[in-house]
Structure formats: structure tokens, C-alpha cells
Design a protein around this motif. Sequence first.
Motif: not given
Length: 220
Positions: A182, A163, A189, A172-173, A184-186, A180, A175, A167
Amino acid sequence: MTQDVNVRTTPAMQARKGWYPFNAEQTINILSEFGPLVTMFVVNAVAGIEAGTWALIVTTLMAIGVMFYMFHRPPIFPLIASSVTIAFGTLTLLTGDPMWVQIKVTIFNALFAVFLIGGLFVKHNFFQYVFEKTFRYTDEGWNKFTWSFAFFFILTAIANEYVRRTFHDDQSYLLMGYEMSGVNVWILFKIAIVLPVSGLYAWVLTRLMQKYRLPDPAHD
């Protein structure tokens, strides 16, 4: 002269342990691990990585204080994990790079898995030493318990690294309808996947370990 006091297990306590096998110390340990991450997630989303890292460090210190207050002794494993969190969080503040907070999980989990396996080979079971006053298992049970968690730590280290590398914080992603970073994605997760999976894994393993459980000491 003091005497040890044995607390009888009531039917209500036995029923509770059937669906929630964690005691007060284990519950606080779980909260001390993921409470700071939840705080970091919220603060990072609102104010950025530096503020989020400060929130992580401050809440981690607060968690250590609560553990000392509740149990009047240093809880070994959470204390080690919290100290590593503070060290890597400080590196993130000094460098401005969130990679340090993220990679801490990979490094710590992988090294701890090696430590657990190494202890088994030299006949020094770390979990038995730390938790033998909480759980009473046979030596075979403690060994299987430790092997299981060692492999779980390896799997979480691999998943964390995947992860982290997938990311990136400079992108920015989208979701679940939210944009979010990278980091905040982590964190999501960790909270939405690692937290429930870890809790479920510990619950299932604790249930499976009942066949290795030794009888409680006889009451006077």
C-alpha cells in the motif's frame, strides 16, 4: 556602495520561458519535494518501510542543504514543507507505522490551504510576500494565483487521503504487472500522478497569469 544588477532577458531566454516558465529556484524546489519521494519509493521496495523512511529523511536534509548552498538563504515554503516531512518521517520511524508519512500530505496541504485563504481575508497574501521578487503581478493577479493554489492544495489533500485509506500497507496490490504494498502504491501515486499534474497545473497557471504581469523595471 553596492548597486542592483538587472539581467537583460535575451531572445533565447524568452523562448525558453515560453515552454518552461520555472526559474532555477523553482526547479530546485520541485526537485527537493519529489526527489526524496523517488528515493523512498526505490528503497522501500528493496528494503522495507523503515529503510525507505530513513532515505526520505536523509534526502530531505540533503535537499535543504542544496537549497541553502544555491541561494544562501532559507527558501521559506520548501523549508517549511521539508521540516514537516522530517517530523512525520521521524514519527514513522518511532512507531513503525507508515501512516505518519502518508497523512503528512493530507494535514499539511489542508492546513496550508486554510492558511492561504485566511491570509487573503486579512489582506496578507503569502505567495506575494514570498515570490514578489520572482514574479511581478498586480494585486488582483496575486489574489487569483493564491486562490487557485489554495483550491489545488485542498484537492490534493482529498486525493491523498483517498489513496491512503484505499490502499493499506498490510495488503499487496497488483499494478502494471507488479505486486506492490500500500505504501508503494501511495508513493507511485505521488510520483506518477501528483508530480506531473502539479507541474502541468503550475505551468498552465503561470501562463494564464501573464495577463496580470507588471512590466519589468526599466533598465538604466
